[in-house]
Structure formats: C-alpha cells, structure tokens
Design a protein around this motif. Structure first.
Motif, short mmCIF file in Angstrom:
data_model
loop_
_atom_site.label_atom_id
_atom_site.label_comp_id
_atom_site.label_asym_id
_atom_site.label_seq_id
_atom_site.Cartn_x
_atom_site.Cartn_y
_atom_site.Cartn_z
N UNK A 35 0.85 -1.19 0.00
CA UNK A 35 0.00 0.00 0.00
C UNK A 35 0.88 1.24 0.00
N UNK A 36 0.51 2.23 -0.80
CA UNK A 36 1.16 3.54 -0.79
C UNK A 36 0.10 4.57 -0.42
N UNK A 37 0.35 5.34 0.62
CA UNK A 37 -0.56 6.39 1.06
C UNK A 37 0.09 7.74 0.80
N UNK A 38 -0.65 8.63 0.15
CA UNK A 38 -0.16 9.98 -0.14
C UNK A 38 -1.02 11.01 0.60
N UNK A 39 -0.34 11.96 1.25
CA UNK A 39 -1.01 13.05 1.95
C UNK A 39 -0.48 14.38 1.41
N UNK A 40 -1.29 15.16 0.71
CA UNK A 40 -0.85 16.50 0.31
C UNK A 40 -0.93 17.45 1.50
N UNK A 41 0.09 18.27 1.68
CA UNK A 41 0.16 19.15 2.85
C UNK A 41 0.54 20.56 2.41
N UNK A 42 -0.26 21.53 2.86
CA UNK A 42 0.10 22.93 2.69
C UNK A 42 -0.14 23.65 4.01
N UNK A 43 0.94 23.89 4.74
CA UNK A 43 0.86 24.60 6.02
C UNK A 43 -0.15 23.98 6.98
N UNK A 44 0.13 22.74 7.36
CA UNK A 44 -0.78 21.98 8.23
C UNK A 44 -0.11 21.56 9.53
N UNK A 45 0.80 22.38 10.05
CA UNK A 45 1.54 22.00 11.26
C UNK A 45 0.62 21.71 12.44
N UNK A 46 -0.51 22.38 12.51
CA UNK A 46 -1.42 22.18 13.64
C UNK A 46 -2.09 20.82 13.60
N UNK A 47 -2.45 20.34 12.41
CA UNK A 47 -3.25 19.12 12.30
C UNK A 47 -2.46 17.89 11.85
N UNK A 48 -1.29 18.10 11.26
CA UNK A 48 -0.53 16.99 10.69
C UNK A 48 -0.16 15.91 11.71
N UNK A 49 0.25 16.24 12.94
CA UNK A 49 0.60 15.16 13.88
C UNK A 49 -0.54 14.17 14.10
N UNK A 50 -1.76 14.65 14.28
CA UNK A 50 -2.90 13.74 14.48
C UNK A 50 -3.13 12.87 13.26
N UNK A 51 -2.99 13.47 12.08
CA UNK A 51 -3.14 12.72 10.84
C UNK A 51 -2.12 11.59 10.75
N UNK A 52 -0.86 11.89 11.05
CA UNK A 52 0.20 10.89 10.94
C UNK A 52 0.08 9.82 12.01
N UNK A 53 -0.35 10.20 13.23
CA UNK A 53 -0.57 9.21 14.28
C UNK A 53 -1.64 8.20 13.85
N UNK A 54 -2.72 8.71 13.28
CA UNK A 54 -3.81 7.83 12.85
C UNK A 54 -3.36 6.92 11.71
N UNK A 55 -2.57 7.44 10.79
CA UNK A 55 -2.08 6.64 9.68
C UNK A 55 -1.12 5.56 10.16
N UNK A 56 -0.31 5.88 11.16
CA UNK A 56 0.61 4.88 11.71
C UNK A 56 -0.16 3.72 12.30
N UNK A 57 -1.24 4.01 13.01
CA UNK A 57 -2.06 2.95 13.59
C UNK A 57 -2.72 2.12 12.49
N UNK A 58 -3.20 2.78 11.44
CA UNK A 58 -3.84 2.06 10.33
C UNK A 58 -2.83 1.16 9.61
N UNK A 59 -1.60 1.61 9.50
CA UNK A 59 -0.57 0.82 8.81
C UNK A 59 -0.25 -0.46 9.58
N UNK A 60 -0.30 -0.40 10.91
CA UNK A 60 0.01 -1.60 11.69
C UNK A 60 -1.11 -2.63 11.65
N UNK A 61 -2.27 -2.22 11.17
CA UNK A 61 -3.43 -3.11 11.17
C UNK A 61 -3.49 -4.01 9.94
N UNK A 62 -2.62 -3.79 8.96
CA UNK A 62 -2.60 -4.64 7.77
C UNK A 62 -1.26 -5.39 7.72
#
Length: 260
Positions: A35-62
């Motif tokens: 699986x390849x997951x792509x996230x486009x980011x433009x000045x998202x420092x406030x929200x990006x950590x939560x996004x990446x934490x959730x993706x890390x958990x999803x990656x461990x589930x497969x």
C-alpha cells in the motif's frame, strides 16, 4: 452544493460495488501486497501530527508493507519538521492539490510488475483515518474493486451557525452506494490508476475528476461506508470547492449568526 454530493445519473445502484455489464467475467486481480498512502500538505503543522498518528495505527493493522508519502506543497510553516524519519517526504512548490497528489504517487517508484498488487490510497492532512482504514481498502481491493470511494465524518460544528449540523446530517448519505467523493478517503489499484492517467493537476475537484475517469473506463468502484474518515470542519479550507466550501454553502455562509 459541490460535486462532493452529486451522484452521477448512471451510478444509482444501491449495491456498494458497482460493475458495468459483463465485467464480472474479467479475470480477478491478485491480492494486494503493498500500500502507498499519499497526503498532500500545505501549512498543516497544527493538524498533521494527528493525521500521521492515525495513519501509523492504520498501517500496523494490515499485514503488508505500507509506505506513507507526505507531499509538502509550498509549506512555509513547521509542517516539514513534523514528518517522522520513517516516512517519505516530498517537497514541491505547485500550490495545487491535484498536482501534489500526482507527484506523491509518481514518487513511489512502483515497478510495472508491482502495479496490479499495489494499492494507492490518499487522505488529507486535516483528517484522521480510523485504525481499520487500510483494512477496509485492502478488503475491497481483494474482493474485486478497482477503486474505493469512502465517506467522511465531520469533527464537530462548534462555531458554525445553529442548525448546520442538522442540515449536514439531512443532506449527507453515509450508506454503502453513496454518491460522494472525498480526497480524504479514496483508494485505487495502481494499475487502474496508471491506466486512466492518475490525478490531474487540478487545484479543485481533482478527486471527482479521477473518479469520473475511472467510471468512464469501466472500473469496478466500491462506494463504501465502512471506514469513514474523520475530517476537519474548519471554515477556511486549503482548496476551492472542497469540504469547507460545501459546509459554508450548507450554513448559508452567514457570518455573525449564533453558533450551533
């Protein structure tokens, strides 16, 4: 209303997996192995950590490799500093969400022999995927889908005019076979993605455009509701005609009205 909520006239079937006549006889795809997951980011420092934490958990589930590519598009905040060392980061200066998603998948370096066993998934930096997000995408692919078009769940309506949340629930179809398209919850087999030309370099509705071309090519599309992605209800979005724009239309864009 935006194209997020427009059902194509020939895509009204209630079934979650929509195939054109005769497609069921097509040879099945092999199981997804990457699986390849792509996230486009433009000045998202406030929200990006939560996004990446959730993706890390999803990656461990497969039980297959997952590569996450963060595409930093003209960022002048601290977004780049938040990309963890084990993730791939790609810096571009295109100021275009379609071009950013396209660049991310192009950078994955998928060999021709791997295209049919690779699944491309994309979400947004202001969104958090559920832990079983990739489980749902891979299950759809292994069941015969060429693409998975998922739903979203708003993260709340604080600060919006009274009644916006009720209007949203009334208008939004969160059931299988829905007619929505969200870049925050979208996946496609790499071979199918390449066959239709991938994401176009559009600064709005790049997700709708891709799904339109998938449908025109006869792809088997699952319009699923099993793994909704929680997404921001901020008023100012990063793209024109995106989710924030839809919510402003829904609320009547009435500044100063009492919040619900």
């Amino acid at each position: 209303m935006t194209p997020l909520f427009v059902r194509p006239p020939d895509d009204r079937a209630p079934a979650a997996l929509s195939r054109p006549p005769g497609e069921q006889t097509r040879p099945p795809h092999p199981p997804v192995e990457r699986v390849v997951v792509v996230i486009p980011v433009h000045n998202e420092a406030e929200r990006l950590p939560s996004c990446l934490d959730a993706l890390a958990a999803a990656a461990t589930a497969v039980p297959i490799p997952v590569e996450t590519i963060v595409v930093l598009d003209a960022c002048d905040d601290d977004s780049a500093l938040l990309v963890r060392p084990h993730l791939s980061a790609l810096a571009v200066d295109v100021r275009c969400v379609g071009a950013a998603r396209r660049a991310g998948f192009a950078s994955a370096g998928t060999a021709a022999a791997e295209l049919d066993t690779t699944w491309f998934a994309t979400t947004d930096a202001d969104s958090t995927v559920p832990r079983d997000w990739l489980v749902g995408h891979v299950a759809a692919a292994d069941a015969g889908a060429d693409a998975y078009v998922g739903t979203v769940t708003p993260d709340g309506f604080d600060g919006w005019p009274a009644g916006t949340d009720e209007r949203y629930r009334r208008e939004y179809d969160a059931s299988p076979g829905h007619g929505h398209v969200h870049g925050a919850n979208l996946g496609v087999r790499a071979s199918t993605y390449r066959a239709v030309g991938g994401f176009a370099e559009l600064d709005a509705d790049e997700d709708v455009d891709l799904v339109d071309r998938l449908r025109a090519a006869g792809a088997a599309i699952e319009r699923g509701a099993r793994v909704p992605v929680r997404t921001s209800t901020r008023r100012a979005g990063r793209t024109r005609h995106g989710f924030a724009s839809y919510l402003r239309d829904l609320a009547g864009d009435r500044p100063g009205e009492a919040a619900g």
